[in-house]
Design an enzyme around this catalytic site. Sequence first.
Site, PDB file in Angstrom:
ATOM      1  N   SER A   1       0.811  -1.227   0.000  1.00  0.00           N
ATOM      2  CA  SER A   1       0.000   0.000   0.000  1.00  0.00           C
ATOM      3  C   SER A   1       0.842   1.274   0.000  1.00  0.00           C
ATOM      4  O   SER A   1       0.296   2.378  -0.080  1.00  0.00           O
ATOM      5  CB  SER A   1      -0.926   0.012   1.219  1.00  0.00           C
ATOM      6  OG  SER A   1      -0.173  -0.045   2.422  1.00  0.00           O
TER       7      SER A   1
ATOM      8  N   ASN B   1      -2.893  -2.157  12.897  1.00  0.00           N
ATOM      9  CA  ASN B   1      -4.330  -1.900  12.810  1.00  0.00           C
ATOM     10  C   ASN B   1      -4.722  -0.612  13.527  1.00  0.00           C
ATOM     11  O   ASN B   1      -5.437   0.225  12.983  1.00  0.00           O
ATOM     12  CB  ASN B   1      -5.112  -3.088  13.395  1.00  0.00           C
ATOM     13  CG  ASN B   1      -4.965  -4.343  12.563  1.00  0.00           C
ATOM     14  OD1 ASN B   1      -4.319  -4.342  11.518  1.00  0.00           O
ATOM     15  ND2 ASN B   1      -5.557  -5.437  13.031  1.00  0.00           N
TER      16      ASN B   1
ATOM     17  N   THR C   1     -38.140  27.672 -13.455  1.00  0.00           N
ATOM     18  CA  THR C   1     -38.521  26.310 -13.085  1.00  0.00           C
ATOM     19  C   THR C   1     -38.675  25.550 -14.397  1.00  0.00           C
ATOM     20  O   THR C   1     -39.138  26.107 -15.400  1.00  0.00           O
ATOM     21  CB  THR C   1     -39.853  26.268 -12.301  1.00  0.00           C
ATOM     22  OG1 THR C   1     -40.899  26.802 -13.109  1.00  0.00           O
ATOM     23  CG2 THR C   1     -39.746  27.061 -11.002  1.00  0.00           C
ATOM     24  N   HIS C   2     -38.266  24.293 -14.396  1.00  0.00           N
ATOM     25  CA  HIS C   2     -38.294  23.475 -15.622  1.00  0.00           C
ATOM     26  C   HIS C   2     -37.509  24.149 -16.753  1.00  0.00           C
ATOM     27  O   HIS C   2     -37.829  23.961 -17.931  1.00  0.00           O
ATOM     28  CB  HIS C   2     -39.733  23.217 -16.083  1.00  0.00           C
ATOM     29  CG  HIS C   2     -40.624  22.676 -15.013  1.00  0.00           C
ATOM     30  ND1 HIS C   2     -40.591  21.363 -14.618  1.00  0.00           N
ATOM     31  CD2 HIS C   2     -41.560  23.288 -14.240  1.00  0.00           C
ATOM     32  CE1 HIS C   2     -41.483  21.168 -13.643  1.00  0.00           C
ATOM     33  NE2 HIS C   2     -42.073  22.325 -13.398  1.00  0.00           N
TER      34      HIS C   2
ATOM     35  N   LYS D   1     -14.569  31.195 -29.933  1.00  0.00           N
ATOM     36  CA  LYS D   1     -15.099  30.485 -28.771  1.00  0.00           C
ATOM     37  C   LYS D   1     -14.401  30.890 -27.469  1.00  0.00           C
ATOM     38  O   LYS D   1     -13.198  31.119 -27.432  1.00  0.00           O
ATOM     39  CB  LYS D   1     -14.952  28.976 -28.956  1.00  0.00           C
ATOM     40  CG  LYS D   1     -15.769  28.396 -30.094  1.00  0.00           C
ATOM     41  CD  LYS D   1     -17.261  28.450 -29.819  1.00  0.00           C
ATOM     42  CE  LYS D   1     -17.671  27.541 -28.685  1.00  0.00           C
ATOM     43  NZ  LYS D   1     -17.436  26.110 -28.983  1.00  0.00           N
TER      44      LYS D   1
ATOM     45  N   ASN E   1     -14.846  28.991 -23.916  1.00  0.00           N
ATOM     46  CA  ASN E   1     -15.548  27.861 -23.319  1.00  0.00           C
ATOM     47  C   ASN E   1     -15.450  27.860 -21.788  1.00  0.00           C
ATOM     48  O   ASN E   1     -14.375  28.102 -21.235  1.00  0.00           O
ATOM     49  CB  ASN E   1     -14.976  26.549 -23.851  1.00  0.00           C
ATOM     50  CG  ASN E   1     -15.125  26.435 -25.363  1.00  0.00           C
ATOM     51  OD1 ASN E   1     -16.139  26.874 -25.908  1.00  0.00           O
ATOM     52  ND2 ASN E   1     -14.131  25.870 -26.026  1.00  0.00           N
TER      53      ASN E   1
ATOM     54  N   TYR F   1     -10.392  -6.116  11.777  1.00  0.00           N
ATOM     55  CA  TYR F   1      -9.713  -5.632  10.585  1.00  0.00           C
ATOM     56  C   TYR F   1      -9.662  -6.726   9.525  1.00  0.00           C
ATOM     57  O   TYR F   1      -9.434  -7.897   9.809  1.00  0.00           O
ATOM     58  CB  TYR F   1      -8.290  -5.165  10.917  1.00  0.00           C
ATOM     59  CG  TYR F   1      -7.592  -4.559   9.717  1.00  0.00           C
ATOM     60  CD1 TYR F   1      -7.772  -3.220   9.395  1.00  0.00           C
ATOM     61  CD2 TYR F   1      -6.782  -5.338   8.892  1.00  0.00           C
ATOM     62  CE1 TYR F   1      -7.152  -2.662   8.275  1.00  0.00           C
ATOM     63  CE2 TYR F   1      -6.164  -4.793   7.773  1.00  0.00           C
ATOM     64  CZ  TYR F   1      -6.356  -3.464   7.474  1.00  0.00           C
ATOM     65  OH  TYR F   1      -5.754  -2.916   6.375  1.00  0.00           O
TER      66      TYR F   1
ATOM     67  N   GLN G   1      -7.889  -1.920   3.232  1.00  0.00           N
ATOM     68  CA  GLN G   1      -6.829  -1.172   2.569  1.00  0.00           C
ATOM     69  C   GLN G   1      -7.397  -0.336   1.428  1.00  0.00           C
ATOM     70  O   GLN G   1      -6.797   0.661   1.007  1.00  0.00           O
ATOM     71  CB  GLN G   1      -5.760  -2.136   2.056  1.00  0.00           C
ATOM     72  CG  GLN G   1      -4.543  -1.453   1.441  1.00  0.00           C
ATOM     73  CD  GLN G   1      -3.400  -2.421   1.231  1.00  0.00           C
ATOM     74  OE1 GLN G   1      -2.780  -2.890   2.188  1.00  0.00           O
ATOM     75  NE2 GLN G   1      -3.132  -2.744  -0.029  1.00  0.00           N
TER      76      GLN G   1
ATOM     77  N   LYS H   1      -8.444   3.973   1.297  1.00  0.00           N
ATOM     78  CA  LYS H   1      -7.609   5.164   1.163  1.00  0.00           C
ATOM     79  C   LYS H   1      -7.578   5.771  -0.231  1.00  0.00           C
ATOM     80  O   LYS H   1      -7.701   6.990  -0.387  1.00  0.00           O
ATOM     81  CB  LYS H   1      -6.177   4.848   1.613  1.00  0.00           C
ATOM     82  CG  LYS H   1      -6.095   4.469   3.076  1.00  0.00           C
ATOM     83  CD  LYS H   1      -4.703   4.044   3.472  1.00  0.00           C
ATOM     84  CE  LYS H   1      -4.741   3.403   4.836  1.00  0.00           C
ATOM     85  NZ  LYS H   1      -5.527   2.143   4.857  1.00  0.00           N
TER      86      LYS H   1
END
Length: 621
Positions: A22, A110, A155-156, A283, A285, A317, A322, A325
Amino acid sequence: MALWGGRFSTGPDEAFKQFNDSLPFDYQLAEQDIVGSVAWAGALKQVDVLTSSEHETLVAALYELLDEVKADPLAVATSGAEDIHSHVEAALIEKVGDLAKKLHTGRSRNDQVATDFRLWCRDTADHLLEALGQLKGEFIALAERELGTILPGYTHLQRAQPLLFSHWCMAYVEMLERDESRLNDAKARMNFCPLGSGALAGTAYPIDRQALATGLGFTAATKNSLDSVSDRDFVLELLSCASISMIHLSRMAEDLIFYNSGEAGFIELADNVTSGSSLMPQKKNPDALELIRGKTGRVFGSFSAMMMTLKALPLAYNKDMQEDKEGLFDAMPTWLACIHMAQACIKGVKVNAERTLAAAKGGHSNATELADYLVAKGIPFREGHHIVGVLVQMAIAQGNNLEDLSLEQFKSVHSIFEQDVYPVLEIDACIKARQALGGTSLERVSVAVKDAKKKQQITVRDANLDDVESIAKLIQHWATVGENLPRAKSDMVHSINEFAVTEVNSTVAGCASLYIYDTGLAEIRSLGIDPESGVSGQGRQLVEHLLTKAKKLALNRIIVLTRVPDFFEKQGFTFCTKESLPEKVMKDCELCLRKDNCDEVAMEFILKPSRNAAIPCKNVA
């Protein structure tokens, strides 16, 4: 070397090692693992597992390793160890030999990783709270700047009713406040220390776990060793907080993308958060906003994956854990980056008030006000709703707005209409009518902005070690411009008890220290406020806090060297001469950039007369 090799006659093959190790991602816990190890070394000393000399040697080596890790954290990831705990132990063995092997007495990976991970999550939550506060402040500033600007509400995705642009801003302030509340709650629940829980059954040594927890800044020690090593609720809560907050950020992004479009043209985004096209030169963007919207799914994925990982795990555990993370290590920086990018977008936005007003006037958005007009005339709302619907059809057929219809046209639908209908249909009247709590009237929105600014109140408190980086930045800033003396970070660590800090939106925004020279005499030093905080009164509250502290310490006299005597006069200080200050006070001036052209004046605050106090200065005011 693995920490578990004695039971095995052969080592793991390379494929399993790569699958199992890990360190390529949990190297990020290096600082927390070392800090936790320092605390554990102290606990082992208390129960006589380590002698004072052994403890001193180990702690010195751990702090040396901590400096190395901070200087080059990525080097840890490539050391080849199984995990961060193996790396730290191997590095300690290189520094102090077999003594390092005693450090793991009574401790398991642990409870070690559970502690490291909580420390990391707590630190990360603080960074996120700071960022959320800054984004919220940017929305409040925009709301204040655009107070009175009218925007069509939807709305909508159809124009519904007019509202103030500031009302739109304050809607997101409400969402961000809930995000802060959730994160603070999660932080409070995670702030319990599992160290000393062993592998699952607790440690066999008489460790004072409460003292251990306090030393690491936790609220208390956890209560059940089985739960302590297997609990990952705090990871789920953080990912849940992140997911909900990312929904808010994504909705904001979608709003702004639409407002920025050529079809709406309500706003223009700043150049620093947009990009161009490789083919179409015209453009501009909204890439930053689109990425916020896109990264939301990435955070959702981490949350979903974590729930699936935990849903059927037996106590205690299991290696499955593991997987807790990588998702979090990706989601938290993603969330933080999106918050910062949202802040940049809001900070640079330009509102086209003429375009928003014109759009708000279109689409018959004053139809509800027309229905309310009929209700005020005694017509039931449902009947009034139908009458207005007929008038809207008439206006659409003629290509007009409701306010463009003639009185005869109004009367052709119902005789109750009079000339007084026209003021009701004006856009300002539509806004003003929404006076109820939470409404979009100018008065209500102004109060909402004012209340939100009040929530950015200053908190003053004694500093702790978590504040060192922030204090160092403040002192460095003001030392660079010659307003404060420079101070080494190591000095701040050792003298952290002298400092007080201000917080604005959970962000350290100011600092000052109370330096005691000898019995009864102290100096206020290193007073500095973040110029970007934008909240006044911090300096005054810091001085008040330190004067209160000085009284509790039974000090007699507080001195200050300053270029802003007016400020200190308002706090009750009086002028005095530098010549009567203790020599050691003036020695510090050798570090000042302006020592050859000093324009500081000396001032004092007398708390109580004392025979042992230094000779008071002569008043030169």
